[in-house]
Design an enzyme around this catalytic site. Structure first.
Site, PDB file in Angstrom:
ATOM      1  N   HIS A  98       3.991  13.353  -2.409  1.00  0.00           N
ATOM      2  CA  HIS A  98       3.839  13.823  -1.036  1.00  0.00           C
ATOM      3  C   HIS A  98       4.803  13.094  -0.106  1.00  0.00           C
ATOM      4  CE1 HIS A  98       1.293  15.383   2.368  1.00  0.00           C
ATOM      5  NE2 HIS A  98       1.860  14.354   2.957  1.00  0.00           N
ATOM      6  N   GLU A  99       4.792  11.772  -0.171  1.00  0.00           N
ATOM      7  CA  GLU A  99       5.636  10.986   0.728  1.00  0.00           C
ATOM      8  C   GLU A  99       7.119  11.136   0.382  1.00  0.00           C
ATOM      9  OE1 GLU A  99       4.597   9.684   3.390  1.00  0.00           O
ATOM     10  OE2 GLU A  99       2.456   9.926   3.015  1.00  0.00           O
ATOM     11  N   HIS A 151       8.621  14.310   1.863  1.00  0.00           N
ATOM     12  CA  HIS A 151       8.989  14.195   3.278  1.00  0.00           C
ATOM     13  C   HIS A 151      10.392  13.599   3.428  1.00  0.00           C
ATOM     14  CE1 HIS A 151       5.224  15.490   4.871  1.00  0.00           C
ATOM     15  NE2 HIS A 151       4.535  14.438   4.511  1.00  0.00           N
TER      16      HIS A 151
END
Length: 235
Positions: free
Chosen positions: A27-28, A31
């Protein structure tokens, strides 16, 4: 605690912790990857565009708090967070539009991971019996954790991804006041997550609003993944 009791506990912890760490890491990293593609290399320079979990894990927010909540609730509830990936929206080529793409990248990769986890269930039968149950449990937990993480982050409240998407898409008259709420967003979430349900219990009223905003939509998404992959995801 006896050895016979310790084994199942360690398996329970690993079946939750490993999928959660992978979900948060991807997820991170997503980004930061999308931000770099759109002009901001801040996260890249800080070494955050990586699949190394150690670069994203927050000891308290990613491990201790989620694990504690998961165990005390017998697997029915958990909450956590990772170190946020730094994004300088001013460096994006089209700041307002690109902010939406950067924000939505995290939930999107989680949905993709949930689909991949579902498809990998088909190979479980080829795994030696000694590890088959453990691998299957990890895959099913991965589906649930990734979908819950995606749905939770799409709540339209900054600093969650859904809040940034809303700020990027709404007209200025609505986007600017919403953006100014970012500094209070975590406290608002904790209020909905913890305080309101406690008040509801006191007055024998269901005030667990986040259950309706997260758990029920996540169930529909899981059903959709089950329909897409042919895997029975939820009971």
């Amino acid at each position: 605690m006896t050895f016979d009791e310790l084994g199942p506990l360690l398996m329970k912890i690993s079946v939750f912790a490993l999928p959660a760490i992978f979900a948060i890491t991807f997820h991170e990293a997503a980004h930061g990857f999308v931000a770099r593609r759109l002009g901001d290399d801040t996260a890249w320079k800080m070494g955050r565009v990586t699949f190394n979990p150690a670069r994203h894990i927050d000891l308290y927010g990613t491990i201790l708090m989620p694990l504690f909540l998961y165990l005390v609730s017998a697997g029915h509830f958990t909450f956590g967070y990772a170190k946020p990936v730094p994004v300088n929206f001013g460096l994006l080529r089209h700041p307002r539009r690109d902010m939406v793409w950067v924000a939505i990248a995290g939930p999107a990769i989680n949905i993709a991971l949930a689909v991949v986890s579902a498809l990998l269930v088909y190979v479980v039968r080829f795994i030696p019996s000694v590890g088959r149950e453990w691998v299957a449990a990890n895959l099913f937990t991965s589906m649930e954790v990734n979908v819950l993480l995606a749905v939770f982050n799409m709540i339209p409240l900054p600093p969650l991804d859904g809040g940034r998407v809303a700020v990027g898409l709404l007209p200025d008259a609505l986007a600017f006041p919403l953006a100014r709420m970012e500094r209070y967003g975590i406290f608002i979430l904790l209020g909905f997550l913890i305080v309101l349900p406690m008040i509801g219990q006191t007055f024998n009223t269901d005030l667990d609003l986040l259950r309706y905003a997260i758990v029920y939509p996540a169930a529909y998404v899981l059903e959709g993944i089950g329909w897409l992959t042919g895997i029975h995801v939820i009971e």
